[in-house]
Scaffold this motif. Structure first.
Motif, mmCIF file in Angstrom:
data_model
loop_
_atom_site.group_PDB
_atom_site.id
_atom_site.type_symbol
_atom_site.label_atom_id
_atom_site.label_comp_id
_atom_site.label_asym_id
_atom_site.label_seq_id
_atom_site.Cartn_x
_atom_site.Cartn_y
_atom_site.Cartn_z
ATOM 1 N N LEU A 32 0.939 -1.211 0.102
ATOM 2 C CA LEU A 32 -0.016 0.013 0.036
ATOM 3 C C LEU A 32 0.807 1.316 0.080
ATOM 4 C CD1 LEU A 32 -2.658 1.636 0.312
ATOM 5 C CD2 LEU A 32 -2.446 1.236 2.735
ATOM 6 N N ILE A 33 1.809 1.227 0.894
ATOM 7 C CA ILE A 33 2.449 2.491 1.017
ATOM 8 C C ILE A 33 3.826 2.580 -0.188
ATOM 9 C CG2 ILE A 33 2.078 2.944 3.281
ATOM 10 C CD1 ILE A 33 5.041 1.885 3.893
ATOM 11 N N GLY A 34 3.801 1.412 -0.637
ATOM 12 C CA GLY A 34 4.724 1.475 -2.176
ATOM 13 C C GLY A 34 6.135 1.918 -2.229
ATOM 14 N N LEU A 35 6.822 1.484 -1.035
ATOM 15 C CA LEU A 35 8.163 1.656 -1.146
ATOM 16 C C LEU A 35 9.040 1.107 -2.408
ATOM 17 C CD1 LEU A 35 9.127 1.621 2.813
ATOM 18 C CD2 LEU A 35 8.304 3.466 1.219
ATOM 19 N N PRO A 36 10.030 1.528 -2.923
ATOM 20 C CA PRO A 36 10.474 0.636 -4.195
ATOM 21 C C PRO A 36 11.053 -0.721 -3.704
ATOM 22 C CG PRO A 36 11.343 3.201 -4.168
ATOM 23 C CD PRO A 36 10.671 2.843 -2.727
ATOM 24 N N TRP A 37 11.544 -0.994 -2.731
ATOM 25 C CA TRP A 37 12.250 -1.999 -2.221
ATOM 26 C C TRP A 37 11.377 -2.635 -1.052
ATOM 27 C CZ3 TRP A 37 14.933 -3.950 -6.245
ATOM 28 C CH2 TRP A 37 15.259 -3.208 -7.164
ATOM 29 N N GLN A 38 11.481 -3.912 -0.952
ATOM 30 C CA GLN A 38 10.927 -4.808 0.183
ATOM 31 C C GLN A 38 12.151 -5.933 0.583
ATOM 32 O OE1 GLN A 38 6.991 -6.346 -0.216
ATOM 33 N NE2 GLN A 38 6.333 -4.162 -0.728
ATOM 34 N N LEU A 39 12.413 -5.881 1.706
ATOM 35 C CA LEU A 39 13.445 -7.067 2.197
ATOM 36 C C LEU A 39 12.711 -7.771 3.278
ATOM 37 C CD1 LEU A 39 16.198 -7.633 1.404
ATOM 38 C CD2 LEU A 39 16.985 -6.125 3.224
ATOM 39 N N ILE A 40 12.505 -9.212 2.847
ATOM 40 C CA ILE A 40 11.663 -9.853 3.846
ATOM 41 C C ILE A 40 12.299 -10.980 4.557
ATOM 42 C CG2 ILE A 40 9.708 -11.447 3.820
ATOM 43 C CD1 ILE A 40 9.147 -9.812 1.021
ATOM 44 N N VAL A 41 12.300 -10.812 5.863
ATOM 45 C CA VAL A 41 13.005 -11.690 6.544
ATOM 46 C C VAL A 41 12.196 -12.650 7.310
ATOM 47 C CG1 VAL A 41 14.827 -11.843 8.611
ATOM 48 C CG2 VAL A 41 14.975 -9.846 7.097
ATOM 49 N N GLY A 42 12.454 -14.062 6.852
ATOM 50 C CA GLY A 42 11.507 -15.328 7.531
ATOM 51 C C GLY A 42 12.286 -16.250 8.000
ATOM 52 N N PRO A 43 11.643 -17.013 8.826
ATOM 53 C CA PRO A 43 12.506 -18.032 9.476
ATOM 54 C C PRO A 43 12.949 -19.455 8.548
ATOM 55 C CG PRO A 43 9.962 -18.050 10.408
ATOM 56 C CD PRO A 43 10.393 -16.916 9.264
ATOM 57 N N ARG A 44 12.146 -19.514 7.568
ATOM 58 C CA ARG A 44 12.504 -20.610 6.544
ATOM 59 C C ARG A 44 13.705 -20.020 5.736
ATOM 60 N NH1 ARG A 44 8.355 -21.810 2.648
ATOM 61 N NH2 ARG A 44 6.956 -21.263 4.379
ATOM 62 N N GLY A 45 13.904 -18.822 5.330
ATOM 63 C CA GLY A 45 14.819 -18.177 4.471
ATOM 64 C C GLY A 45 16.248 -18.061 5.344
ATOM 65 N N LEU A 46 15.959 -17.720 6.569
ATOM 66 C CA LEU A 46 17.272 -17.509 7.271
ATOM 67 C C LEU A 46 17.945 -18.985 7.656
ATOM 68 C CD1 LEU A 46 16.454 -14.903 10.426
ATOM 69 C CD2 LEU A 46 17.805 -14.764 8.253
ATOM 70 N N LYS A 47 17.148 -19.987 7.695
ATOM 71 C CA LYS A 47 17.938 -21.311 8.024
ATOM 72 C C LYS A 47 18.721 -21.650 6.975
ATOM 73 C CE LYS A 47 15.070 -23.830 11.322
ATOM 74 N NZ LYS A 47 13.610 -23.560 11.174
#
Ligand code: 5CA
Length: 439
Positions: free
Chosen positions: A396-411
């Motif tokens: 909604l707020i539309g920032l150009p980049w999103q960095l997504i940190v989740g438990p599965r990825g971090l493993k």
């Protein structure tokens, strides 16, 4: 900035009063809030965008040799009596009376004030040319304020005023502003097309509107489609050189607003498959009006051979607050706003998908701390909310980049990077992500 403490009053539902996407999205993203008809408060997210747009405008004005001033918002009626506009201007002017019964007004525009500054200080051709600008709130008591900040009663404008000895000088100043405007809008990711326009209450003989094409625009416009492929930023500009080639190239095709449209000329000059008939948003307007104000107000200079002549003037406006809406009209989708990097309120949104997970928290806090330390503008969603709610807010707020940190990825040692405009995603290590934004 941590979202858990940020003042971002987003709305889940579409507000019923909003008829166009930019108005709807600005309300939903908590950027503005109406105070009374056509008058808005700018909340933190909206205010950041307003400031960024203002800064681009300022940089391009400075680059074109203009000097910033700040004139009063409240003006004495007597100055407008001198120019003859006090009675002419009509109901759009908010008239006030002070405690001494003096007639005052809240400035809808500043030609009179700046002409007064000029005449009290500049007397000789040797001090010309001059070009003064300000960025300031205006008030026009519009009969139909609408579309949020797009047509407000109180709105933020950059206006500037050129002073030259003769027509050639005034034309040069006009051309400089023409080019500066093309650059300013292009830097915001906008395709603004200069169109022949009527000069209205500002007056004058030569006038161009700069128009963003948008179905939701207020006025009908007609132009050659090739303008959409032109790029103003492809080459730098040297304001000491003749600007006529740039002007010639940007006026070589037909482009006119409703007021100036000539259907026969349009059909004669533009091949059928290139005829664009659509609507547009006026984001800027430039005027050459010669001695319209300097003559009645006695703003004169002495020439080299000792004659006294009224100074040649032009005025140039950019709707700074309207631009926030125009950028949104040009960049949004179903999910929300899509900011270009140049005006985005933050460059990057960081989403911690699982607040309760110690590894997620540690990695997210580290990314946030490091990037903040490197002056990267980052908004960190550290709220205890569902993943779905976090994605929805970020889109909604539309920032150009999103960095997504989740438990599965971090493993697996990775975080996900999403580009808002394309929805392209890639996985990368935390180090690579840091290097990418801090580098
Ligand atoms: N004195 C001249 C030039 S400095 C002037 O006032 N020009 S203007 O009337 O064309 O306004 C300049 C720009 O302000 C417009 O191009 C438009 O982008 C913006 N603007 C005008 N009226 C409004 C309004 N009611 N709400 C938001 N923006 C507006």
């Amino acid at each position: 900035m941590r979202l858990s403490v940020y003042f971002l009053p987003t709305l889940k539902e579409n507000p019923s009063e909003a008829q166009i996407p930019s108005h709807r999205l600005m309300l939903r993203a908590g950027m503005i809030q109406q105070s009374s008809a056509g008058i808005y408060s700018w909340l933190p997210l909206g205010h950041r965008v307003l400031r960024r747009i203002e800064q681009i405008v300022r940089q391009e004005m400075d680059a074109a040799g203009c000097q910033e001033v700040l004139m009063p918002a409240i003006q004495p009626a007597d100055l407008w009596r001198e120019s003859g506009r006090y009675d002419q201007y009509g109901e759009e002017m908010l008239r006030l009376r002070d405690r001494h019964e003096r007639d005052m007004l809240f400035g809808p525009t500043h030609e009179e004030v700046v002409t007064d500054i000029f005449r009290r200080n500049i007397k000789s051709y040797r001090d010309l040319p001059k070009n003064l600008y300000q960025i300031q709130w205006k008030f026009r008591d519009e009969i139909r304020p609408r579309f949020g900040i797009m047509r407000g009663r109180e709105f933020y404008m950059k206006d500037n005023f050129s002073f030259d000895l003769d027509f050639e000088g005034a034309k040069r100043s006009y051309n400089k502003m023409f080019v500066a405007y093309l650059r300013t809008f292009a830097r915001m990711g906008l395709k603004a097309i200069p169109m022949e326009a009527k000069s209205g209450p500002i007056g004058g003989d030569m006038s161009h509107e700069f128009v963003i094409l948008a179905e939701t625009g207020e006025s009908a416009v007609y132009c050659h489609a090739d303008y959409l492929d032109m790029d103003m930023l492809a080459e730098g500009v040297d304001y000491t050189q003749a600007l006529d080639p740039i002007i010639a190239s940007w006026t070589r095709h037909y482009a006119a607003t409703d007021d100036k449209h000539e259907p026969e000329r349009f059909e004669r000059e533009v091949p059928e498959d290139k005829r664009l008939t659509t609507r547009g948003i006026e984001v800027g307007h430039i005027f050459y009006f010669g001695t319209k104000y300097s003559k009645p107000m006695g703003a004169t200079v002495t020439t080299e051979d000792g004659r006294e002549v009224p100074v040649e003037m032009g005025s140039y406006g950019i709707g700074v607050s309207r631009l926030v809406g125009a950028v949104i009209e040009a960049g949004h989708d179903e999910a929300g706003i899509i900011w270009p990097e140049s005006v985005a309120p933050f460059r990057l949104g960081l989403i911690n998908l699982k607040i309760g997970d110690p590894a997620c928290r540690k990695a997210s806090d580290e990314i946030y701390g490091t990037l903040k330390g490197r002056d990267v503008e980052i908004l960190y969603d550290d709220r205890d909310e569902s993943a779905g709610a976090k994605f929805a807010t970020m889109d909604l707020i539309g920032l150009p980049w999103q960095l997504i940190v989740g438990p599965r990825g971090l493993k697996a040692g990775v975080v996900e990077l999403k580009e808002r405009a394309t929805d392209e995603r890639q996985e990368l290590s935390v180090e690579a992500a840091l290097a990418r934004f801090a580098g």
